[in-house]
Design a protein around this motif. Structure first.
Motif, short mmCIF file in Angstrom:
data_model
loop_
_atom_site.label_atom_id
_atom_site.label_comp_id
_atom_site.label_asym_id
_atom_site.label_seq_id
_atom_site.Cartn_x
_atom_site.Cartn_y
_atom_site.Cartn_z
N ASN A 132 -49.28 40.70 -17.98
CA ASN A 132 -49.34 39.57 -18.92
C ASN A 132 -50.39 38.53 -18.56
O ASN A 132 -50.78 37.72 -19.39
CB ASN A 132 -48.01 38.82 -18.99
N GLY A 133 -50.73 38.48 -17.29
CA GLY A 133 -51.64 37.43 -16.83
C GLY A 133 -50.97 36.07 -16.85
O GLY A 133 -51.63 35.03 -16.90
N LYS A 134 -49.61 36.07 -16.85
CA LYS A 134 -48.89 34.80 -16.89
C LYS A 134 -47.92 34.73 -15.71
O LYS A 134 -47.50 35.77 -15.20
CB LYS A 134 -48.08 34.70 -18.18
N PRO A 135 -47.52 33.51 -15.26
CA PRO A 135 -46.60 33.39 -14.12
C PRO A 135 -45.25 34.02 -14.43
O PRO A 135 -44.84 34.07 -15.59
CB PRO A 135 -46.45 31.89 -13.91
N SER A 136 -44.60 34.49 -13.39
CA SER A 136 -43.24 35.04 -13.56
C SER A 136 -42.35 34.44 -12.47
O SER A 136 -42.73 34.42 -11.29
CB SER A 136 -43.33 36.56 -13.44
N ASN A 154 -29.43 29.56 4.50
CA ASN A 154 -28.76 29.15 3.24
C ASN A 154 -29.66 28.32 2.32
O ASN A 154 -29.45 27.13 2.12
CB ASN A 154 -27.48 28.35 3.56
N ARG A 155 -30.62 29.00 1.79
CA ARG A 155 -31.60 28.30 0.94
C ARG A 155 -31.54 28.83 -0.49
O ARG A 155 -31.42 30.04 -0.70
CB ARG A 155 -33.02 28.53 1.45
N HIS A 156 -31.60 27.91 -1.45
CA HIS A 156 -31.79 28.31 -2.86
C HIS A 156 -33.28 28.29 -3.11
O HIS A 156 -33.92 27.25 -2.83
CB HIS A 156 -31.11 27.31 -3.79
N LEU A 157 -33.80 29.38 -3.60
CA LEU A 157 -35.25 29.48 -3.75
C LEU A 157 -35.65 29.76 -5.19
O LEU A 157 -34.89 30.37 -5.95
CB LEU A 157 -35.78 30.63 -2.88
N ILE A 158 -36.88 29.33 -5.52
CA ILE A 158 -37.48 29.76 -6.78
C ILE A 158 -38.76 30.49 -6.40
O ILE A 158 -39.63 29.92 -5.73
CB ILE A 158 -37.73 28.56 -7.71
N GLU A 159 -38.79 31.77 -6.79
CA GLU A 159 -39.95 32.60 -6.41
C GLU A 159 -40.86 32.73 -7.62
O GLU A 159 -40.39 33.14 -8.70
CB GLU A 159 -39.49 33.99 -5.99
N THR A 160 -42.14 32.40 -7.46
CA THR A 160 -43.06 32.49 -8.60
C THR A 160 -44.26 33.35 -8.24
O THR A 160 -44.92 33.14 -7.21
CB THR A 160 -43.57 31.08 -9.01
N TYR A 161 -44.52 34.36 -9.09
CA TYR A 161 -45.75 35.14 -8.98
C TYR A 161 -46.78 34.46 -9.87
O TYR A 161 -46.48 34.16 -11.03
CB TYR A 161 -45.55 36.57 -9.50
N LEU A 162 -47.97 34.19 -9.34
CA LEU A 162 -48.98 33.48 -10.13
C LEU A 162 -50.30 34.25 -10.10
O LEU A 162 -50.77 34.63 -9.03
CB LEU A 162 -49.21 32.09 -9.53
N PRO A 163 -50.86 34.50 -11.28
CA PRO A 163 -52.14 35.23 -11.31
C PRO A 163 -53.28 34.34 -10.79
O PRO A 163 -53.27 33.14 -11.02
CB PRO A 163 -52.32 35.55 -12.79
N ILE A 164 -54.26 34.97 -10.09
CA ILE A 164 -55.44 34.23 -9.64
C ILE A 164 -56.60 34.68 -10.50
O ILE A 164 -56.92 35.88 -10.54
CB ILE A 164 -55.75 34.52 -8.16
N TYR A 165 -57.14 33.68 -11.25
CA TYR A 165 -58.26 34.00 -12.14
C TYR A 165 -59.59 33.78 -11.42
O TYR A 165 -59.78 32.74 -10.77
CB TYR A 165 -58.21 33.13 -13.40
N GLY A 166 -60.49 34.77 -11.55
CA GLY A 166 -61.81 34.64 -10.94
C GLY A 166 -62.74 33.84 -11.85
O GLY A 166 -62.33 33.43 -12.93
N PRO A 167 -63.98 33.68 -11.45
CA PRO A 167 -64.91 32.88 -12.25
C PRO A 167 -65.14 33.51 -13.63
O PRO A 167 -65.33 32.79 -14.61
CB PRO A 167 -66.21 32.89 -11.45
#
Ligand SMILES: Nc1ncnc2c1ncn2[C@@H]1O[C@H](COP(=O)(O)OP(=O)(O)OP(=O)(O)O)[C@@H](O)[C@H]1O
Ligand SMILES: [Mg+2]
Length: 487
Positions: A132-136, A154-167
Protein backbone atom coordinates in the motif's frame (compact mmCIF):
# COMPACT_ATOMS: atom_id res chain seq x y z
CA UNK A 1 -51.23 -11.71 39.37
CA UNK A 2 -48.54 -10.05 37.27
CA UNK A 3 -45.37 -9.65 39.45
CA UNK A 4 -44.48 -6.19 38.23
CA UNK A 5 -41.88 -5.41 40.88
CA UNK A 6 -39.96 -8.68 40.45
CA UNK A 7 -39.90 -8.53 36.65
CA UNK A 8 -38.90 -4.88 36.72
CA UNK A 9 -35.99 -5.62 39.12
CA UNK A 10 -34.68 -8.54 37.04
CA UNK A 11 -35.02 -6.75 33.71
CA UNK A 12 -33.48 -3.54 35.09
CA UNK A 13 -30.50 -5.34 36.68
CA UNK A 14 -29.80 -7.15 33.40
CA UNK A 15 -30.19 -3.92 31.42
CA UNK A 16 -27.90 -1.97 33.79
CA UNK A 17 -25.16 -4.62 33.63
CA UNK A 18 -25.39 -4.95 29.85
CA UNK A 19 -25.45 -1.19 29.32
CA UNK A 20 -22.50 -0.59 31.66
CA UNK A 21 -20.39 -3.33 30.09
CA UNK A 22 -21.26 -2.25 26.54
CA UNK A 23 -20.68 1.47 27.15
CA UNK A 24 -17.39 0.97 29.02
CA UNK A 25 -16.10 -1.42 26.36
CA UNK A 26 -17.12 1.05 23.68
CA UNK A 27 -15.40 3.87 25.51
CA UNK A 28 -12.18 1.86 25.99
CA UNK A 29 -12.14 0.66 22.39
CA UNK A 30 -12.66 4.19 21.15
CA UNK A 31 -9.92 5.58 23.40
CA UNK A 32 -7.43 2.90 22.27
CA UNK A 33 -8.24 3.50 18.58
CA UNK A 34 -7.77 7.25 19.04
CA UNK A 35 -4.51 6.67 20.88
CA UNK A 36 -3.27 4.38 18.10
CA UNK A 37 -4.08 7.03 15.50
CA UNK A 38 -2.29 9.67 17.52
CA UNK A 39 0.81 7.55 18.06
CA UNK A 40 0.80 6.51 14.41
CA UNK A 41 0.76 10.18 13.39
CA UNK A 42 3.64 10.87 15.76
CA UNK A 43 5.56 7.89 14.40
CA UNK A 44 4.95 9.05 10.82
CA UNK A 45 6.54 12.40 11.71
CA UNK A 46 9.41 10.67 13.47
CA UNK A 47 9.98 8.21 10.62
CA UNK A 48 10.03 11.12 8.22
CA UNK A 49 12.80 12.72 10.25
CA UNK A 50 14.70 9.36 10.24
CA UNK A 51 14.16 9.07 6.51
CA UNK A 52 15.54 12.57 6.02
CA UNK A 53 18.49 12.30 8.40
CA UNK A 54 19.59 8.68 8.38
CA UNK A 55 18.40 6.97 5.23
CA UNK A 56 20.25 9.15 2.68
CA UNK A 57 23.47 8.70 4.67
CA UNK A 58 23.20 4.93 4.81
CA UNK A 59 21.40 4.13 1.54
CA UNK A 60 24.53 2.95 -0.14
CA UNK A 61 25.55 0.88 2.88
CA UNK A 62 22.10 -0.68 3.11
CA UNK A 63 22.01 -1.61 -0.53
CA UNK A 64 25.59 -2.86 -0.54
CA UNK A 65 24.97 -5.38 2.21
CA UNK A 66 25.06 -8.79 0.65
CA UNK A 67 23.39 -11.88 2.05
CA UNK A 68 25.65 -11.95 5.06
CA UNK A 69 24.63 -13.36 8.42
CA UNK A 70 23.55 -11.39 11.49
CA UNK A 71 26.87 -11.59 13.26
CA UNK A 72 28.66 -10.03 10.31
CA UNK A 73 26.08 -7.27 10.09
CA UNK A 74 26.23 -6.56 13.82
CA UNK A 75 30.03 -6.21 13.44
CA UNK A 76 29.64 -3.51 10.77
CA UNK A 77 30.68 -0.06 12.08
CA UNK A 78 27.57 1.46 10.39
CA UNK A 79 25.33 -0.56 12.70
CA UNK A 80 26.86 1.07 15.72
CA UNK A 81 26.66 4.52 14.10
CA UNK A 82 22.98 4.09 13.20
CA UNK A 83 22.33 2.91 16.73
CA UNK A 84 23.96 5.97 18.31
CA UNK A 85 22.14 8.36 15.95
CA UNK A 86 18.74 6.76 16.51
CA UNK A 87 19.21 6.60 20.26
CA UNK A 88 20.01 10.29 20.24
CA UNK A 89 17.05 11.12 17.99
CA UNK A 90 14.59 9.15 20.17
CA UNK A 91 15.95 10.31 23.51
CA UNK A 92 13.12 11.65 25.67
CA UNK A 93 10.50 10.12 23.32
CA UNK A 94 8.34 7.12 24.20
CA UNK A 95 9.95 5.15 21.33
CA UNK A 96 11.43 1.99 22.82
CA UNK A 97 12.73 0.30 19.72
CA UNK A 98 13.44 1.01 16.05
CA UNK A 99 14.06 -1.39 13.19
CA UNK A 100 15.11 -0.78 9.61
CA UNK A 101 14.28 -3.16 6.77
CA UNK A 102 15.40 -3.35 3.22
CA UNK A 103 12.85 -3.97 0.47
CA UNK A 104 13.71 -7.69 0.43
CA UNK A 105 12.82 -7.94 4.14
CA UNK A 106 16.35 -8.07 5.51
CA UNK A 107 16.61 -6.45 8.94
CA UNK A 108 19.56 -4.18 8.34
CA UNK A 109 19.23 -2.57 11.75
CA UNK A 110 17.37 -3.22 15.04
CA UNK A 111 17.92 -1.49 18.36
CA UNK A 112 17.66 -5.07 19.67
CA UNK A 113 20.88 -6.26 18.04
CA UNK A 114 20.05 -9.94 18.15
CA UNK A 115 17.34 -9.38 15.50
CA UNK A 116 19.73 -7.87 12.94
CA UNK A 117 20.08 -10.06 9.88
CA UNK A 118 16.65 -11.78 10.26
CA UNK A 119 14.19 -11.56 7.40
CA UNK A 120 10.72 -10.02 7.43
CA UNK A 121 9.78 -11.38 4.05
CA UNK A 122 6.21 -12.68 4.01
CA UNK A 123 5.34 -11.02 7.38
CA UNK A 124 1.81 -9.53 7.22
CA UNK A 125 2.43 -5.93 8.48
CA UNK A 126 5.64 -5.60 6.49
CA UNK A 127 4.13 -6.84 3.22
CA UNK A 128 1.09 -4.59 3.70
CA UNK A 129 3.30 -1.50 3.88
CA UNK A 130 5.12 -2.56 0.71
CA UNK A 131 1.81 -3.19 -1.06
CA UNK A 132 0.00 0.00 0.00
CA UNK A 133 2.87 2.36 0.63
CA UNK A 134 1.00 3.45 3.76
CA UNK A 135 1.77 3.01 7.52
CA UNK A 136 0.36 -0.02 9.29
CA UNK A 137 -0.23 -0.06 13.05
CA UNK A 138 -1.14 -2.62 15.69
CA UNK A 139 -1.12 -2.64 19.48
CA UNK A 140 0.25 -5.35 21.77
CA UNK A 141 1.19 -6.13 25.33
CA UNK A 142 4.65 -7.51 26.17
CA UNK A 143 5.60 -8.98 29.51
CA UNK A 144 9.31 -8.47 28.70
CA UNK A 145 10.68 -6.23 25.97
CA UNK A 146 14.17 -5.20 24.81
CA UNK A 147 14.41 -1.39 24.49
CA UNK A 148 17.20 1.09 23.74
CA UNK A 149 17.86 1.14 27.48
CA UNK A 150 17.83 -2.60 28.02
CA UNK A 151 15.03 -4.94 29.15
CA UNK A 152 11.69 -3.47 30.32
CA UNK A 153 8.62 -5.32 31.61
CA UNK A 154 4.87 -5.25 31.18
CA UNK A 155 4.63 -2.72 28.42
CA UNK A 156 1.69 -1.74 26.21
CA UNK A 157 3.11 -1.03 22.80
CA UNK A 158 2.00 0.42 19.50
CA UNK A 159 3.97 -1.04 16.63
CA UNK A 160 4.04 0.93 13.37
CA UNK A 161 5.53 -0.10 10.03
CA UNK A 162 6.39 3.03 8.03
CA UNK A 163 7.43 3.16 4.38
CA UNK A 164 10.64 5.08 3.55
CA UNK A 165 10.28 7.11 0.39
CA UNK A 166 13.39 7.82 -1.69
CA UNK A 167 14.03 11.02 -3.64
CA UNK A 168 12.22 9.58 -6.67
CA UNK A 169 9.06 9.06 -4.58
CA UNK A 170 9.53 5.28 -4.53
CA UNK A 171 9.41 3.14 -1.41
CA UNK A 172 13.00 2.19 -0.69
CA UNK A 173 12.79 0.61 2.73
CA UNK A 174 10.67 0.23 5.89
CA UNK A 175 11.06 1.53 9.44
CA UNK A 176 9.38 -0.21 12.36
CA UNK A 177 8.82 1.85 15.51
CA UNK A 178 7.68 0.51 18.88
CA UNK A 179 6.13 3.23 21.02
CA UNK A 180 5.43 2.76 24.71
CA UNK A 181 1.82 3.69 25.50
CA UNK A 182 1.68 2.03 28.92
CA UNK A 183 0.89 5.30 30.82
CA UNK A 184 -1.89 6.21 28.36
CA UNK A 185 -3.35 2.69 28.54
CA UNK A 186 -3.26 2.84 32.34
CA UNK A 187 -4.97 6.24 32.06
CA UNK A 188 -7.59 4.77 29.73
CA UNK A 189 -8.09 1.91 32.19
CA UNK A 190 -8.57 4.36 35.05
CA UNK A 191 -10.92 6.55 33.05
CA UNK A 192 -12.87 3.45 31.99
CA UNK A 193 -13.19 2.47 35.65
CA UNK A 194 -14.45 5.99 36.43
CA UNK A 195 -16.91 5.77 33.53
CA UNK A 196 -18.14 2.43 34.89
CA UNK A 197 -18.55 3.91 38.37
CA UNK A 198 -20.45 6.97 37.06
CA UNK A 199 -22.58 4.80 34.81
CA UNK A 200 -23.41 2.48 37.69
CA UNK A 201 -24.19 5.46 39.93
CA UNK A 202 -26.32 7.19 37.30
CA UNK A 203 -28.16 4.06 36.26
CA UNK A 204 -28.46 2.97 39.90
CA UNK A 205 -30.06 6.30 40.76
CA UNK A 206 -32.42 5.98 37.82
CA UNK A 207 -33.17 2.42 38.87
CA UNK A 208 -33.87 3.60 42.45
CA UNK A 209 -36.35 6.25 41.28
CA UNK A 210 -38.04 3.87 38.87
CA UNK A 211 -38.08 1.18 41.54
CA UNK A 212 -40.01 3.49 43.89
CA UNK A 213 -42.50 4.34 41.13
CA UNK A 214 -42.88 0.70 40.14
CA UNK A 215 -43.25 -0.34 43.78
CA UNK A 216 -46.10 2.08 44.36
CA UNK A 217 -47.65 1.04 41.02
CA UNK A 218 -47.28 -2.57 42.10
CA UNK A 219 -49.00 -1.82 45.39
CA UNK A 220 -51.84 -0.01 43.63
CA UNK A 221 -52.13 -2.94 41.26
CA UNK A 222 -52.19 -5.42 44.13
CA UNK A 223 -54.78 -3.39 46.00
CA UNK A 224 -56.97 -3.08 42.94
CA UNK A 225 -56.56 -6.78 42.24
CA UNK A 226 -57.57 -7.63 45.83
CA UNK A 227 -60.49 -5.20 45.68
CA UNK A 228 -61.58 -6.76 42.41
CA UNK A 229 -61.31 -10.27 43.81
CA UNK A 230 -63.21 -9.16 46.89
CA UNK A 231 -65.89 -7.54 44.76
CA UNK A 232 -66.18 -10.60 42.54
CA UNK A 233 -66.51 -12.82 45.63
CA UNK A 234 -69.12 -10.47 47.08
CA UNK A 235 -71.04 -10.39 43.82
CA UNK A 236 -70.94 -14.16 43.56
CA UNK A 237 -72.15 -14.41 47.13
CA UNK A 238 -74.90 -11.85 46.48
CA UNK A 239 -75.91 -13.71 43.34
CA UNK A 240 -75.99 -16.99 45.25
CA UNK A 241 -78.01 -15.34 48.05
CA UNK A 242 -80.42 -13.94 45.48
CA UNK A 243 -80.76 -17.32 43.83
CA UNK A 244 -81.42 -19.02 47.17
CA UNK A 245 -83.87 -16.28 48.16
CA UNK A 246 -85.66 -16.74 44.85
CA UNK A 247 -85.81 -20.49 45.35
CA UNK A 248 -87.13 -19.89 48.90
CA UNK A 249 -89.69 -17.39 47.67
CA UNK A 250 -90.83 -19.70 44.90
CA UNK A 251 -91.09 -22.58 47.33
CA UNK A 252 -92.96 -20.40 49.84
CA UNK A 253 -95.30 -19.16 47.15
CA UNK A 254 -95.90 -22.66 45.91
CA UNK A 255 -96.49 -23.85 49.45
CA UNK A 256 -98.87 -20.95 50.09
CA UNK A 257 -100.84 -21.64 46.92
CA UNK A 258 -101.04 -25.33 47.71
CA UNK A 259 -102.04 -24.58 51.27
CA UNK A 260 -104.75 -22.16 50.17
CA UNK A 261 -106.05 -24.54 47.57
CA UNK A 262 -106.19 -27.44 50.01
CA UNK A 263 -107.59 -25.32 52.81
CA UNK A 264 -110.24 -23.82 50.56
CA UNK A 265 -111.29 -27.25 49.33
CA UNK A 266 -111.39 -28.55 52.88
CA UNK A 267 -113.47 -25.57 53.98
CA UNK A 268 -115.84 -25.72 51.09
CA UNK A 269 -117.10 -29.23 51.71
CA UNK A 270 -118.28 -28.74 55.32
CA UNK A 271 -119.53 -25.27 54.40
CA UNK A 272 -121.79 -26.70 51.76
CA UNK A 273 -123.13 -29.13 54.36
CA UNK A 274 -123.75 -26.27 56.85
CA UNK A 275 -125.51 -24.26 54.18
CA UNK A 276 -127.57 -27.23 53.06
CA UNK A 277 -128.75 -28.21 56.55
CA UNK A 278 -129.38 -24.62 57.68
CA UNK A 279 -131.43 -24.19 54.52
CA UNK A 280 -133.53 -27.15 55.55
CA UNK A 281 -134.12 -25.63 59.00
CA UNK A 282 -134.66 -22.15 57.58
CA UNK A 283 -137.29 -23.31 55.16
CA UNK A 284 -138.75 -25.78 57.69
CA UNK A 285 -138.86 -28.60 55.17
CA UNK A 286 -139.43 -31.17 57.90
CA UNK A 287 -141.96 -29.30 60.02
CA UNK A 288 -141.98 -25.95 61.90
CA UNK A 289 -139.21 -24.77 64.25
CA UNK A 290 -139.44 -22.11 66.92
CA UNK A 291 -138.87 -18.38 66.15
CA UNK A 292 -135.46 -18.30 67.78
CA UNK A 293 -134.28 -21.42 65.85
CA UNK A 294 -135.53 -19.79 62.71
CA UNK A 295 -133.44 -16.68 63.40
CA UNK A 296 -130.33 -18.73 64.24
CA UNK A 297 -130.73 -20.75 61.07
CA UNK A 298 -130.85 -17.46 59.10
CA UNK A 299 -127.62 -16.38 60.80
CA UNK A 300 -125.93 -19.71 60.17
CA UNK A 301 -126.92 -19.54 56.55
CA UNK A 302 -125.78 -15.95 55.89
CA UNK A 303 -122.49 -16.51 57.73
CA UNK A 304 -121.98 -19.67 55.72
CA UNK A 305 -122.63 -17.79 52.48
CA UNK A 306 -120.16 -15.10 53.47
CA UNK A 307 -117.59 -17.73 54.32
CA UNK A 308 -118.21 -19.55 51.05
CA UNK A 309 -117.74 -16.37 49.01
CA UNK A 310 -114.51 -15.70 50.90
CA UNK A 311 -113.27 -19.20 50.21
CA UNK A 312 -114.23 -18.87 46.56
CA UNK A 313 -112.31 -15.59 46.32
CA UNK A 314 -109.22 -17.12 47.94
CA UNK A 315 -109.49 -20.10 45.67
CA UNK A 316 -109.79 -17.88 42.60
CA UNK A 317 -106.86 -15.74 43.60
CA UNK A 318 -104.60 -18.67 44.40
CA UNK A 319 -105.57 -20.36 41.15
CA UNK A 320 -104.62 -17.23 39.20
CA UNK A 321 -101.35 -16.83 41.14
CA UNK A 322 -100.45 -20.46 40.62
CA UNK A 323 -101.08 -19.99 36.90
CA UNK A 324 -103.89 -22.52 37.09
CA UNK A 325 -106.59 -20.22 35.81
CA UNK A 326 -106.70 -20.88 32.06
CA UNK A 327 -108.58 -18.26 30.05
CA UNK A 328 -111.43 -19.59 28.02
CA UNK A 329 -111.60 -16.80 25.45
CA UNK A 330 -114.66 -16.27 23.30
CA UNK A 331 -116.45 -13.47 21.49
CA UNK A 332 -119.31 -11.95 23.41
CA UNK A 333 -121.21 -8.71 23.62
CA UNK A 334 -120.20 -6.47 26.47
CA UNK A 335 -123.79 -5.21 26.89
CA UNK A 336 -124.90 -8.81 27.60
CA UNK A 337 -122.70 -9.17 30.66
CA UNK A 338 -123.46 -5.60 31.77
CA UNK A 339 -127.13 -6.53 31.76
CA UNK A 340 -126.38 -9.71 33.75
CA UNK A 341 -124.54 -7.67 36.38
CA UNK A 342 -127.34 -5.14 36.51
CA UNK A 343 -129.85 -7.92 37.18
CA UNK A 344 -127.72 -9.26 40.03
CA UNK A 345 -127.11 -5.90 41.71
CA UNK A 346 -130.25 -3.97 40.91
CA UNK A 347 -132.24 -5.15 43.91
CA UNK A 348 -129.39 -4.53 46.35
CA UNK A 349 -128.80 -1.02 44.93
CA UNK A 350 -132.46 -0.17 45.12
CA UNK A 351 -132.73 -1.37 48.71
CA UNK A 352 -129.78 0.85 49.63
CA UNK A 353 -131.28 3.86 47.80
CA UNK A 354 -128.54 3.96 45.19
CA UNK A 355 -129.06 4.90 41.60
CA UNK A 356 -127.42 2.29 39.35
CA UNK A 357 -126.80 3.48 35.78
CA UNK A 358 -125.34 1.39 32.96
CA UNK A 359 -124.11 3.07 29.74
CA UNK A 360 -122.71 0.93 26.94
CA UNK A 361 -121.78 2.70 23.66
CA UNK A 362 -123.85 1.36 20.80
CA UNK A 363 -120.95 0.78 18.42
CA UNK A 364 -118.90 -1.16 20.99
CA UNK A 365 -117.43 -4.18 19.18
CA UNK A 366 -117.67 -7.62 20.76
CA UNK A 367 -115.10 -8.47 23.36
CA UNK A 368 -112.77 -11.44 22.80
CA UNK A 369 -112.01 -12.51 26.34
CA UNK A 370 -112.84 -14.96 29.15
CA UNK A 371 -116.49 -14.20 29.74
CA UNK A 372 -116.60 -15.51 33.32
CA UNK A 373 -113.49 -13.44 34.21
CA UNK A 374 -114.88 -10.23 32.73
CA UNK A 375 -118.20 -10.79 34.53
CA UNK A 376 -116.30 -11.26 37.79
CA UNK A 377 -114.31 -8.06 37.16
CA UNK A 378 -117.48 -6.02 36.56
CA UNK A 379 -119.29 -7.57 39.53
CA UNK A 380 -116.41 -6.87 41.91
CA UNK A 381 -116.09 -3.25 40.72
CA UNK A 382 -119.84 -2.61 40.83
CA UNK A 383 -120.38 -4.36 44.16
CA UNK A 384 -117.60 -2.23 45.71
CA UNK A 385 -119.23 0.95 44.46
CA UNK A 386 -122.65 -0.16 45.70
CA UNK A 387 -121.16 -1.27 49.02
CA UNK A 388 -119.17 1.92 49.69
CA UNK A 389 -121.70 4.49 48.46
CA UNK A 390 -124.19 5.95 50.94
CA UNK A 391 -127.91 6.21 50.40
CA UNK A 392 -128.93 8.63 47.66
CA UNK A 393 -125.65 8.14 45.85
CA UNK A 394 -125.09 7.10 42.28
CA UNK A 395 -123.11 4.33 40.64
CA UNK A 396 -122.41 4.59 36.90
CA UNK A 397 -120.89 2.05 34.52
CA UNK A 398 -119.60 3.26 31.14
CA UNK A 399 -118.32 0.90 28.45
CA UNK A 400 -116.66 2.41 25.38
CA UNK A 401 -114.16 1.26 22.78
CA UNK A 402 -111.61 2.58 20.32
CA UNK A 403 -109.86 0.74 17.51
CA UNK A 404 -107.32 -0.66 19.89
CA UNK A 405 -108.92 -1.07 23.30
CA UNK A 406 -112.09 -1.40 25.36
CA UNK A 407 -112.63 0.80 28.38
CA UNK A 408 -114.97 -0.13 31.24
CA UNK A 409 -115.29 2.50 33.90
CA UNK A 410 -117.27 2.26 37.16
CA UNK A 411 -117.64 5.49 39.08
CA UNK A 412 -119.55 6.32 42.23
CA UNK A 413 -120.26 9.14 44.63
CA UNK A 414 -119.21 7.08 47.62
CA UNK A 415 -116.86 7.51 50.55
CA UNK A 416 -113.66 7.18 48.49
CA UNK A 417 -110.28 5.62 49.24
CA UNK A 418 -107.54 7.55 51.13
CA UNK A 419 -104.72 8.66 48.80
CA UNK A 420 -102.04 6.80 50.79
CA UNK A 421 -103.94 3.51 50.35
CA UNK A 422 -104.51 3.67 46.60
CA UNK A 423 -101.14 2.23 45.67
CA UNK A 424 -101.61 -0.92 47.77
CA UNK A 425 -105.39 -1.24 47.61
CA UNK A 426 -105.15 -4.06 45.05
CA UNK A 427 -102.94 -6.14 47.37
CA UNK A 428 -104.84 -9.02 49.02
CA UNK A 429 -106.57 -8.21 52.31
CA UNK A 430 -105.92 -4.46 52.09
CA UNK A 431 -108.88 -2.28 52.92
CA UNK A 432 -109.47 1.46 52.72
CA UNK A 433 -111.21 3.60 55.35
CA UNK A 434 -111.98 1.47 58.38
CA UNK A 435 -115.64 1.36 59.11
CA UNK A 436 -116.33 1.70 62.84
CA UNK A 437 -119.78 0.18 62.44
CA UNK A 438 -118.40 -2.61 60.27
CA UNK A 439 -121.53 -2.27 58.20
CA UNK A 440 -119.60 -2.80 54.97
CA UNK A 441 -117.46 -5.68 55.96
CA UNK A 442 -115.25 -7.05 53.19
CA UNK A 443 -112.17 -9.22 53.13
CA UNK A 444 -110.11 -7.07 50.78
CA UNK A 445 -109.82 -9.65 48.00
CA UNK A 446 -112.20 -8.23 45.36
CA UNK A 447 -109.80 -5.73 43.78
CA UNK A 448 -106.88 -8.23 43.98
CA UNK A 449 -108.91 -10.62 41.85
CA UNK A 450 -109.86 -7.80 39.47
CA UNK A 451 -106.18 -6.82 39.11
CA UNK A 452 -105.05 -10.42 38.52
CA UNK A 453 -107.74 -11.09 35.93
CA UNK A 454 -107.06 -7.81 34.12
CA UNK A 455 -103.35 -8.72 34.06
CA UNK A 456 -104.19 -12.12 32.59
CA UNK A 457 -105.89 -10.25 29.72
CA UNK A 458 -102.86 -7.92 29.27
CA UNK A 459 -105.07 -5.04 30.36
CA UNK A 460 -104.63 -2.19 32.81
CA UNK A 461 -106.41 -1.17 36.00
CA UNK A 462 -106.58 2.44 37.14
CA UNK A 463 -108.12 3.71 40.39
CA UNK A 464 -108.84 7.37 41.06
CA UNK A 465 -110.53 8.36 44.25
CA UNK A 466 -111.21 11.29 46.57
CA UNK A 467 -112.32 10.65 50.11
CA UNK A 468 -115.99 11.63 50.69
CA UNK A 469 -116.46 12.43 47.00
CA UNK A 470 -116.25 9.22 45.09
CA UNK A 471 -114.20 6.68 43.24
CA UNK A 472 -113.61 5.80 39.60
CA UNK A 473 -112.15 2.44 38.74
CA UNK A 474 -111.18 2.00 35.08
CA UNK A 475 -110.27 -1.21 33.28
CA UNK A 476 -108.65 -1.01 29.86
CA UNK A 477 -108.46 -4.16 27.75
CA UNK A 478 -106.62 -4.35 24.44
CA UNK A 479 -108.87 -5.42 21.59
CA UNK A 480 -107.96 -8.99 20.85
CA UNK A 481 -109.09 -10.83 17.80
CA UNK A 482 -110.29 -14.35 17.68
CA UNK A 483 -107.65 -15.83 15.44
CA UNK A 484 -109.90 -18.75 14.55
CA UNK A 485 -112.56 -16.38 13.27
CA UNK A 486 -110.24 -14.11 11.39
CA UNK A 487 -108.65 -17.03 9.53
N1 LIG B 1 -115.73 2.11 45.12
C1 LIG B 1 -115.10 2.19 46.30
N2 LIG B 1 -115.32 3.23 47.12
C2 LIG B 1 -114.67 3.31 48.30
N3 LIG B 1 -113.79 2.40 48.76
C3 LIG B 1 -113.53 1.34 47.97
C4 LIG B 1 -114.17 1.18 46.71
N4 LIG B 1 -113.71 0.04 46.14
C5 LIG B 1 -112.83 -0.49 47.03
N5 LIG B 1 -112.73 0.29 48.12
C6 LIG B 1 -111.85 0.10 49.29
O1 LIG B 1 -110.89 -0.84 48.94
C7 LIG B 1 -110.89 -1.95 49.81
C8 LIG B 1 -110.51 -3.18 49.07
O2 LIG B 1 -111.54 -3.52 48.15
P1 LIG B 1 -111.72 -5.01 47.75
O3 LIG B 1 -112.84 -5.10 46.77
O4 LIG B 1 -110.43 -5.57 47.38
O5 LIG B 1 -112.13 -5.67 49.12
P2 LIG B 1 -113.48 -5.59 49.92
O6 LIG B 1 -114.53 -5.03 49.06
O7 LIG B 1 -113.19 -4.94 51.20
O8 LIG B 1 -113.77 -7.12 50.18
P3 LIG B 1 -114.19 -8.21 49.11
O9 LIG B 1 -113.10 -9.22 49.14
O10 LIG B 1 -115.48 -8.74 49.62
O11 LIG B 1 -114.32 -7.53 47.81
C9 LIG B 1 -112.26 -1.94 50.39
O12 LIG B 1 -112.28 -2.54 51.65
C10 LIG B 1 -112.58 -0.48 50.46
O13 LIG B 1 -112.04 0.08 51.64
MG1 LIG C 1 -114.98 -5.76 47.09
Amino acid sequence: MFKLQRYFSLASAAAIILLTVALSLLYRQNAVVNLSKLIEAQNVALAQSFANNIWPVYTDYVNSVAEIDGDALRAQPETQKIHVTLKALTAGLPVLKVKMYRMDGLTVYSSEFSQIGSSKEGQEGFEKVLRNGKPSTKSSFRETFWSFDGQVENRHLIETYLPIYGPGGRVEGVFELYSDVTPQIVDIGETTATVVIYLLLGLGLLYGVLFLIVRSADRILKRQYNDLEHEIAERKQAEEDRRLALVDAEQANQAKSEFLATMSHDLRTPLNAILGFSDFIRNQYFGPVGDKYQEYAEDIHSSGELLLSLVNDILDLSAIEAGKRPLAKENFSISDIVTECEVILKEQAQSLGIDLVMKVSKDTPPLYADRRAITQILLNMLSNSVKFTPEGGKVTLRATATNTYHTIEVSDTGKGIPADKIETITDPFVRGVSDPHKSHQGTGLGLSIVKSLVDLHDGELDIKSTVAKGTTVTVTLPIQRDLHLSL
